[in-house]
Design a protein around this motif. Structure first.
Motif, PDB file in Angstrom:
ATOM      1  N   ASN A 279       5.257 132.738 -16.455  1.00 12.50           N
ATOM      2  CA  ASN A 279       4.756 132.262 -15.166  1.00 12.50           C
ATOM      3  C   ASN A 279       3.249 132.415 -15.029  1.00 12.50           C
ATOM      4  OD1 ASN A 279       4.657 135.044 -14.817  1.00 12.50           O
ATOM      5  ND2 ASN A 279       6.330 135.116 -13.327  1.00 12.50           N
ATOM      6  N   LEU A 280       2.643 133.325 -15.819  1.00  8.96           N
ATOM      7  CA  LEU A 280       1.189 133.447 -15.824  1.00  8.96           C
ATOM      8  C   LEU A 280       0.566 132.483 -16.836  1.00  8.96           C
ATOM      9  CD1 LEU A 280      -1.353 134.824 -14.777  1.00  8.96           C
ATOM     10  CD2 LEU A 280      -0.980 136.667 -16.437  1.00  8.96           C
ATOM     11  N   ALA A 281       1.250 132.270 -17.943  1.00  5.97           N
ATOM     12  CA  ALA A 281       0.740 131.357 -18.963  1.00  5.97           C
ATOM     13  C   ALA A 281       0.739 129.913 -18.481  1.00  5.97           C
ATOM     14  CB  ALA A 281       1.575 131.480 -20.236  1.00  5.97           C
ATOM     15  N   THR A 282       1.757 129.548 -17.731  1.00  7.87           N
ATOM     16  CA  THR A 282       1.904 128.142 -17.313  1.00  7.87           C
ATOM     17  C   THR A 282       1.530 127.903 -15.860  1.00  7.87           C
ATOM     18  OG1 THR A 282       4.223 128.395 -16.627  1.00  7.87           O
ATOM     19  CG2 THR A 282       3.803 127.897 -18.956  1.00  7.87           C
ATOM     20  N   GLY A 283       1.460 128.976 -15.065  1.00  7.28           N
ATOM     21  CA  GLY A 283       1.201 128.805 -13.642  1.00  7.28           C
ATOM     22  C   GLY A 283       2.412 128.317 -12.872  1.00  7.28           C
ATOM     23  N   SER A 284       3.613 128.612 -13.397  1.00  2.32           N
ATOM     24  CA  SER A 284       4.834 128.122 -12.755  1.00  2.32           C
ATOM     25  C   SER A 284       5.155 128.850 -11.461  1.00  2.32           C
ATOM     26  CB  SER A 284       6.013 128.245 -13.725  1.00  2.32           C
ATOM     27  OG  SER A 284       6.270 129.600 -14.048  1.00  2.32           O
ATOM     28  N   ALA A 285       4.509 129.985 -11.216  1.00  2.00           N
ATOM     29  CA  ALA A 285       4.703 130.712  -9.960  1.00  2.00           C
ATOM     30  C   ALA A 285       3.336 131.119  -9.430  1.00  2.00           C
ATOM     31  CB  ALA A 285       5.575 131.949 -10.186  1.00  2.00           C
ATOM     32  N   GLY A 286       3.101 130.874  -8.158  1.00  2.00           N
ATOM     33  CA  GLY A 286       1.811 131.231  -7.580  1.00  2.00           C
ATOM     34  C   GLY A 286       0.701 130.313  -8.064  1.00  2.00           C
ATOM     35  N   LYS A 287      -0.535 130.757  -7.868  1.00  2.00           N
ATOM     36  CA  LYS A 287      -1.695 129.940  -8.223  1.00  2.00           C
ATOM     37  C   LYS A 287      -2.479 130.481  -9.421  1.00  2.00           C
ATOM     38  CE  LYS A 287      -2.385 128.164  -3.523  1.00  2.00           C
ATOM     39  NZ  LYS A 287      -3.336 128.042  -2.389  1.00  2.00           N
ATOM     40  N   LEU A 288      -2.421 131.796  -9.647  1.00  2.00           N
ATOM     41  CA  LEU A 288      -3.159 132.371 -10.762  1.00  2.00           C
ATOM     42  C   LEU A 288      -2.473 132.037 -12.085  1.00  2.00           C
ATOM     43  CD1 LEU A 288      -4.043 135.891  -9.333  1.00  2.00           C
ATOM     44  CD2 LEU A 288      -5.675 134.082  -9.924  1.00  2.00           C
ATOM     45  N   LYS A 289      -3.274 131.669 -13.082  1.00  2.00           N
ATOM     46  CA  LYS A 289      -2.723 131.364 -14.395  1.00  2.00           C
ATOM     47  C   LYS A 289      -3.749 131.682 -15.476  1.00  2.00           C
ATOM     48  CE  LYS A 289      -2.456 127.211 -15.958  1.00  2.00           C
ATOM     49  NZ  LYS A 289      -2.128 125.790 -16.204  1.00  2.00           N
ATOM     50  N   LEU A 290      -3.258 131.788 -16.687  1.00  2.00           N
ATOM     51  CA  LEU A 290      -4.106 132.009 -17.853  1.00  2.00           C
ATOM     52  C   LEU A 290      -4.973 130.775 -18.079  1.00  2.00           C
ATOM     53  CD1 LEU A 290      -4.589 133.902 -20.396  1.00  2.00           C
ATOM     54  CD2 LEU A 290      -2.884 132.457 -21.544  1.00  2.00           C
ATOM     55  N   VAL A 291      -6.276 130.998 -18.326  1.00  2.00           N
ATOM     56  CA  VAL A 291      -7.176 129.875 -18.597  1.00  2.00           C
ATOM     57  C   VAL A 291      -8.018 130.199 -19.826  1.00  2.00           C
ATOM     58  CG1 VAL A 291      -7.297 129.138 -16.189  1.00  2.00           C
ATOM     59  CG2 VAL A 291      -8.987 130.784 -17.060  1.00  2.00           C
ATOM     60  N   LYS A 292      -8.532 129.151 -20.460  1.00  2.00           N
ATOM     61  CA  LYS A 292      -9.452 129.331 -21.576  1.00  2.00           C
ATOM     62  C   LYS A 292     -10.817 129.753 -21.046  1.00  2.00           C
ATOM     63  CE  LYS A 292      -7.100 125.926 -24.489  1.00  2.00           C
ATOM     64  NZ  LYS A 292      -7.195 124.621 -25.183  1.00  2.00           N
ATOM     65  N   ASP A 293     -11.641 130.275 -21.932  1.00  2.00           N
ATOM     66  CA  ASP A 293     -12.985 130.712 -21.568  1.00  2.00           C
ATOM     67  C   ASP A 293     -13.715 129.583 -20.848  1.00  2.00           C
ATOM     68  OD1 ASP A 293     -15.659 131.506 -21.432  1.00  2.00           O
ATOM     69  OD2 ASP A 293     -15.590 132.506 -23.372  1.00  2.00           O
ATOM     70  N   PRO A 294     -14.035 129.751 -19.562  1.00  2.00           N
ATOM     71  CA  PRO A 294     -14.676 128.673 -18.802  1.00  2.00           C
ATOM     72  C   PRO A 294     -16.162 128.527 -19.099  1.00  2.00           C
ATOM     73  CG  PRO A 294     -14.389 130.573 -17.402  1.00  2.00           C
ATOM     74  CD  PRO A 294     -13.771 130.929 -18.723  1.00  2.00           C
ATOM     75  N   TYR A 295     -16.717 129.434 -19.914  1.00  2.00           N
ATOM     76  CA  TYR A 295     -18.157 129.444 -20.138  1.00  2.00           C
ATOM     77  C   TYR A 295     -18.568 128.898 -21.504  1.00  2.00           C
ATOM     78  CZ  TYR A 295     -17.420 132.441 -16.164  1.00  2.00           C
ATOM     79  OH  TYR A 295     -16.995 132.925 -14.951  1.00  2.00           O
ATOM     80  N   LYS A 296     -17.600 128.656 -22.351  1.00  2.00           N
ATOM     81  CA  LYS A 296     -17.908 128.042 -23.638  1.00  2.00           C
ATOM     82  C   LYS A 296     -16.679 127.291 -24.134  1.00  2.00           C
ATOM     83  CE  LYS A 296     -16.690 132.136 -26.388  1.00  2.00           C
ATOM     84  NZ  LYS A 296     -17.182 133.125 -27.368  1.00  2.00           N
ATOM     85  N   LYS A 297     -16.904 126.321 -24.982  1.00  2.00           N
ATOM     86  CA  LYS A 297     -15.817 125.526 -25.510  1.00  2.00           C
ATOM     87  C   LYS A 297     -15.034 126.334 -26.542  1.00  2.00           C
ATOM     88  CE  LYS A 297     -17.989 120.999 -24.828  1.00  2.00           C
ATOM     89  NZ  LYS A 297     -18.450 119.738 -25.478  1.00  2.00           N
ATOM     90  N   THR A 298     -13.760 126.424 -26.345  1.00  2.00           N
ATOM     91  CA  THR A 298     -12.899 127.125 -27.282  1.00  2.00           C
ATOM     92  C   THR A 298     -11.491 126.556 -27.178  1.00  2.00           C
ATOM     93  OG1 THR A 298     -11.945 129.263 -27.903  1.00  2.00           O
ATOM     94  CG2 THR A 298     -12.466 128.944 -25.580  1.00  2.00           C
ATOM     95  N   LYS A 299     -10.788 126.576 -28.270  1.00  2.00           N
ATOM     96  CA  LYS A 299      -9.403 126.093 -28.259  1.00  2.00           C
ATOM     97  C   LYS A 299      -8.410 127.226 -28.030  1.00  2.00           C
ATOM     98  CE  LYS A 299      -8.995 126.357 -33.318  1.00  2.00           C
ATOM     99  NZ  LYS A 299      -8.686 125.578 -34.548  1.00  2.00           N
TER     100      LYS A 299
END
Length: 346
Positions: A279-299
């Motif tokens: 539910n944290l990896a996909t955001g299937s519950a609530g609004k908080l979810k795992l995200v990639k580094d927003p400050y640099k490009k990374t896969k």
């Protein structure tokens, strides 16, 4: 010197004002044998005493403390935002954490501590530092790791704490799984048992409240592709394969790409892991979810902190993490492990 202190104070103040920014960083760091200089008669800490084999004294302790301050502050400085939760391992006791939290560069974060003394024979523990302005603690517990066939066996427990971030329920777990002493295969059953206990804790929490987001971290002494993590913890390497209740390990792809957090015999391992619930990896519950580094490009969804100062620059162990000791020879370094972290955001 005064000018430098003023600049540091200003930067720290700016970071405090940025606390409300998203995303949140969650990190783990094995601090490698961070002992105090005082003898604990109930543990085998003699090696790290002033008259011990490593001649561990106040000057060396202070050097280690400043090194840890530098690492944690530099991770905060990536986006001028102190990590919300920091899991640590290989610290001797609560006083170590108090010293870290009260260092000049980290004091503005006002870190609180979640710590329990472990039954580990050397007295090393796992614990959390957390920002109470972000993570609202509701409770904590230390869950012992037990193996039925070894009733007198003692190891570090699983420290858990639960509460909310942005009003969403979270459970954090940190552990230092049993080592590979005696060989990887011969000792695997111990790590499998620790993994199964973390899995059982997660399952029991999700059964009560499926919306709880779970973060399990630590030095697993196994790679994310090993049986303990893949099978017994049940951490999958691909988000698209996740089902409700599953764990996701964002560091498996990094290992496959040749990245790691510690080196042994000229090869990298990635024992330092942070796994998250579906539910944290996909955001299937609530609004908080795992995200990639927003400050640099990374896969990758996982991050390894690897500035040049954390790496040995010369000698036999060139390219390895710069550790505090090699044998009994003081190197003045940081740790034999590199820190890892993830981002979560709305």
């Amino acid at each position: 010197m005064r000018k430098k202190l003023i600049i540091t104070a200003v930067l720290a103040s700016v970071m405090v004002m940025c606390f409300a920014q998203k995303p949140h960083k969650i990190m783990f760091y094995n601090m490698e044998n961070f002992f105090d200089t005082i003898d604990d008669p109930e543990t085998n800490d003699e090696e790290f005493l002033p008259d011990g084999a490593k001649r561990w004294n106040t000057a060396k302790y202070d050097k280690k403390l400043r090194n840890m301050e530098r690492v944690l502050f530099d991770i905060a400085a990536i986006d001028r935002n102190y990590p919300a939760v920091i899991g640590v391992s290989e610290i001797e006791n609560r006083s170590i954490l108090e010293d870290i939290a009260s260092t000049r560069k980290l004091l503005p974060a006002r870190y609180a501590i979640c710590h329990y003394d472990s039954p580990d024979l050397r007295g090393v523990d796992v614990a959390f530092l957390y920002r109470p302005d972000v993570f609202k603690l509701e409770g904590s517990a230390d869950i012992p790791v037990r193996i039925a066939s070894l009733p007198n066996w003692r190891t570090r427990g699983i420290v858990t704490m639960w509460g909310t971030i942005d009003d969403e329920p979270f459970l954090f777990m940190v552990a230092h799984w049993p080592s590979r002493l005696g060989g990887q295969a011969a000792s695997a059953f111990k790590r499998n048992a620790a993994a199964e206990q973390m899995r059982a804790i997660a399952d029991s929490v999700l059964k009560v409240n499926p919306a709880t987001k779970i973060v399990a971290m630590g030095d697993f002494n196994d790679d994310p592709t090993d049986e303990s993590v893949e099978v017994h913890l049940g951490a999958k390497a691909k988000i698209k394969e996740l089902q409700p209740g599953d764990f996701y390990t964002p560091f498996a792809d990094m290992l496959k790409a040749g990245l790691g957090t510690l080196a042994y015999r000229d090869a990298w391992n990635l024992f330092d892991n942070i796994v998250v619930s579906e539910n944290l990896a996909t955001g299937s519950a609530g609004k908080l979810k795992l995200v990639k580094d927003p400050y640099k490009k990374t896969k990758f969804y996982g991050n390894i902190f690897k500035p040049s100062y954390l790496i040995q620059q010369e000698g036999q162990y060139k390219g390895y993490p710069l550790r505090t000791f090699v044998g009994n020879n003081f190197q003045g370094g940081f740790s034999d492990h590199l820190p890892v972290f993830i981002y979560i955001a709305k």
